[in-house]
Each structure stands twice: as C-alpha cells, then as structure tokens.
Design an enzyme around this catalytic site. Sequence first.
Site, PDB file in Angstrom:
ATOM      1  N   ASP A   1      55.647 -40.122  26.839  1.00 58.08           N
ATOM      2  CA  ASP A   1      54.649 -39.610  25.893  1.00 58.08           C
ATOM      3  C   ASP A   1      54.434 -38.110  26.060  1.00 58.08           C
ATOM      4  OD1 ASP A   1      54.353 -41.939  24.623  1.00 58.08           O
ATOM      5  OD2 ASP A   1      52.364 -42.423  25.371  1.00 58.08           O
TER       6      ASP A   1
ATOM      7  N   ASP B   1      54.410 -14.073 -15.882  1.00 53.81           N
ATOM      8  CA  ASP B   1      54.748 -15.318 -15.213  1.00 53.81           C
ATOM      9  C   ASP B   1      54.164 -16.541 -15.897  1.00 53.81           C
ATOM     10  OD1 ASP B   1      54.402 -13.279 -12.554  1.00 53.81           O
ATOM     11  OD2 ASP B   1      56.244 -14.417 -12.843  1.00 53.81           O
TER      12      ASP B   1
ATOM     13  N   GLY C   1      64.170 -21.669 -10.149  1.00 59.26           N
ATOM     14  CA  GLY C   1      64.780 -22.575 -11.106  1.00 59.26           C
ATOM     15  C   GLY C   1      65.395 -21.854 -12.284  1.00 59.26           C
ATOM     16  N   LEU C   2      64.858 -20.677 -12.612  1.00 60.73           N
ATOM     17  CA  LEU C   2      65.447 -19.928 -13.714  1.00 60.73           C
ATOM     18  C   LEU C   2      66.832 -19.452 -13.340  1.00 60.73           C
ATOM     19  CD1 LEU C   2      62.391 -17.952 -14.986  1.00 60.73           C
ATOM     20  CD2 LEU C   2      63.455 -19.987 -15.924  1.00 60.73           C
TER      21      LEU C   2
HETATM   22  S1  SF4 Z   1      52.683 -42.745  19.082  1.00 61.36           S
HETATM   23 FE1  SF4 Z   1      54.209 -43.814  20.317  1.00 61.36          FE
HETATM   24  S2  SF4 Z   1      55.209 -42.210  21.493  1.00 61.36           S
HETATM   25 FE2  SF4 Z   1      53.326 -41.344  20.670  1.00 61.36          FE
HETATM   26  S3  SF4 Z   1      51.865 -41.671  22.288  1.00 61.36           S
HETATM   27 FE3  SF4 Z   1      51.677 -43.426  20.954  1.00 61.36          FE
HETATM   28  S4  SF4 Z   1      53.045 -44.953  21.861  1.00 61.36           S
HETATM   29 FE4  SF4 Z   1      53.569 -42.988  22.770  1.00 61.36          FE
END
Ligand code: SF4
Length: 510
Positions: free
Chosen positions: A36, A282, A417-418
């Site tokens: 994490d 414009d 786009g023009l």
């Molecule tokens: S979203 Fe998934 S990766 Fe992120 S902290 Fe939560 S469990 Fe972990």
Amino acid sequence: MKLTVWTYEGPPHVGAMRVATAMDGVHYVLHAPQGDTYADLVFTMIERLGKRPPVTYTTFQARDLGADTANLFKTATREACDRFRPDAIIVGASCTAELLQDDPGGLARTLGLPVPVIPLELPSYQRKENWGASETFYQLVRAMCQAEVAPPRADRAGRPVCNILGPTALGFRHRDDVAEVRGLLASLGIAVNVTAPQGARPTDLARLPEADFNVVLYPEIAAVAARWLERSFGQPFTRTVPIGVGATRDFIREVAALAGVDPTPALDDEHSRLPWYSRSVDSTYLTGKRVFVFGDATHAIAAARIAREELGFEVVGLGTYSREFAREVREAAGQLGLEALITDDYLEVEACIADLQPELVLGTQMERHIAKRFRIPCAVISAPVHVQDFPARRSPQMGWEGSNVIFDCWVHPLTMGLEEHLLTMFREDHEFHDAAGPSHLQSEQPRESKPAVAPVSDLAWSGEAETELAKVPFFVRGKARRNTERFARDRGLSVITLETLYDAKAHFGR
Ligand code: SF4
C-alpha cells in the site's frame, strides 16, 4: 463492491495523505500492508513534489497476520514520532488493515506521545478520497481549535481578515488557485490570516478563529470544517467558488459583503480576456456547441455555468462522481433542463457520452480517454489529477487569470479541429493522405489509420461506413451520425453500410 480498472477517487486514506502532505509539521501513521506504500509515488511522480509525503506505514506482511500486528503499529508510531518530531500525528488504517480491527487510535493513545494524536475513522468500504480529506481536515481543525479562546477579529492595520480553506496536495490547480484568490482578496483590502491545509502547521489551525470569515475554495474538502467553525466561532463562510468570470464577480460581491468593504475597485479591476474573446471571432466556433460536462461537483457546476453563460455552448449533459454533492449538481442540472448523471462508474459515463454525441467533452482524465476514442475534442476541468495538472508555469482555474486559462484550454481543442478540417479537405494530397505519418517527421514510416471506436448504438455500422464517417469534420460528425441512424431506423435497417450513409446524406441534403 466491484472490481474496476480505473477509479475517479482513491480510498479515503489517500484523502488523509493529501491533507497531511499539504501541511507542515503533521505526520500520518498508516496501518497498512506492504504494497500500500504506492501512495508515495502518487505525490512524487504526479505532483512532482521534491519530498516524500509525511507518512509512515507499518508495512505488515502476510506472515505477520497470525502474530501481533497491533504491536507493529505501536512500534511504527513511536519510531515515527522520535524520528520526524512532528507537531501533531494523525493515525489510521488502510482498506486492508481496517479488516484487522487493531484500533490505531486506541493503540496510539496508550503510547503517551508528547504531541497531539488525532485518530481517523475512515471507512474505506463506504467512503472515498475527497470525503477522507474533508474528514481529516475537520478532525485536525477540531483538535487544534480551542473553543474557549475569544479571538481578536482584525489585523493590526484594522483591515478585515479571512482564512482560505480547502487547498491540499494533489489538488486540481490548487497551488495556483490560492495565488489568484489571494490577489482578489488583496484588491479588496482583505488580509489573509491562515491558508489551510496547504502550507499550514497545526499551530496555525489553532489561529483560525481569529479571522472574520472563511473563504471556502473547495467545498468537497473544506465545507464540513467551515460549518463547524461557523457553529463554534460565529465565522460565516463563502458559498461562491470563483471559477469563471460571472462566478468571480459574484465571489467578489459576496466577500465584500462579508468583510464590509466596497467591491467596486476589485470589480473594476477585471482583467479577463474571456468575455471579449468569446464574443469576437472565436464565437463562430463556440456558439451552440453541444457540450458534455463531468467532474467533481465544484468544477462540474462551475464549468456548466461558464459553458452556457460565458461561451454560448449548449450543455447537453452534466454529472459528477462526488456523491456527497449530488444534490448541488442535480440542482445545477435542473436549471439547464437536464437530469444529472451521478455515478463513479466510468463505463456509465462513456455510455452517456456515446448516447449524447456532444461536440466537446469537459471532464476528467477518464473522459479525455473516452473522448479520444470517440474522436471528440476534450478539455480537462477536474481531478483526478494528471502530471500535466502540475505545470511549471502558473495555470489557475479561479479568478480572472483562471478564466483566461479556461478559455484557452476549452477553445483550443475546438480550433485544433479546424486544422483537422483542413487536413480532411487535403486528404488526397501526398503529404496528408490517411496512411502518411506526421508531415513534419520525415523519418516517420507510413502507418495504418485506425477508425475511431463507435459510440454505443442499437444499429451496427459496417467498417467501411465507420471509416467514411470518420472523414466528416468533427464538428458536424455527431450530427451526421445521428441523421444517418435516424434515416436507417425509419427504414427498418439494422446495419448501416456505405450506401446507407450516402443515401442519408442525399436525403438530408435535399
Ligand atoms: S485501494 Fe487497494 S491498494 Fe489501495 S490501499 Fe486499499 S487495498 Fe490497498
């Protein structure tokens, strides 16, 4: 819960990190498994911060799960306090660690740390990033502001004083918005007491009650804290977010009324080019353009107003992923005669865009991808942020300069786009035919052009018909598609061939 490959908001502890990273002197101890820690990258690679966010993870592993993860958390917290010596610590759990029910707040309290410890209860499975940022900021403000303090209400020069609330790390142009709003306040003769969370220390939060009122830049993040400050200290707060010329004027009037000053000099100081540019040459390319708007509530509501009132677009769709602000977005959509799209499922947004076939999409990075596949011009108006949202130059969304930036960002995709139109006219030329590479790159090998992904429809388009449709200039392509499909439906056809396309063209050209 369902799995997704993309999300508009992260889990709520990412919101807590945005607040902690924006502030000085705050450290966040996050009970989280190994893996994490990806959040560090978000701040250093996307925002390009020169420092790591002030976060310590317990980084427990699978083998720790049968053992004492609570003790791991206590050790990590104690060590973080010794090493970083913060003024305050916030503690909480990531999605995975929440399942362990180790109670980070209770554990941290037993340590007797020499600084305030603010526990965060962020339910990862019900709430998301902006809610997490809002809750973290609110808890920090509550913890640091002492209700018994009777604050003085003006600076030494006798000027009115306000706080600026809401800017965080990883915010969509927050850094530059703050500079713009400070300029507006200065032009009204109003002093700024504290800006928070960005750049504030916990001790600065204790000084918030000294201001006369609060300026809330991002309600998703600061409205809850502002409401508490209003209840506790009688501080009113602003409701207008100054994005766009009209909203900037309204903001100046609102702030001037709260501060008891004359708004005229600041209103006279208007230096946005948007009103004149959009009325001048414009406007040929703007008036009546069908626009789809999607983003966080603050930016989506502001964009819809600018689109309709300041650029002469027709807003054909308006939506948000900010569920907490669904009511406000529904109200704004209702004023446009629309039903708001409230969803955090990007596939629903994609289906809506396919259905509406707008000529311009104003959305997040995800809508940018969707629009690219549909070959519709797009401008990004809202978080989730991208590395491009942290340019080296200033690029605000708020105030007069913000409206200049918005004009450029929204109108350039249309004027590009023009050029596309000219390329279409000259497509038989040796330099511009479909298989030619970019003309300025001599070394570029011929490549195959891929037809755009067709929007969702009950009718099938043959590959040939789709390729031919893609040659129609983008600003009439949506109309050509709709007319052809109407023509086919009226005749009971289920597949649109090249012939159907030409027949429809002849039919509507009569
Ligand atoms: S979203 Fe998934 S990766 Fe992120 S902290 Fe939560 S469990 Fe972990």
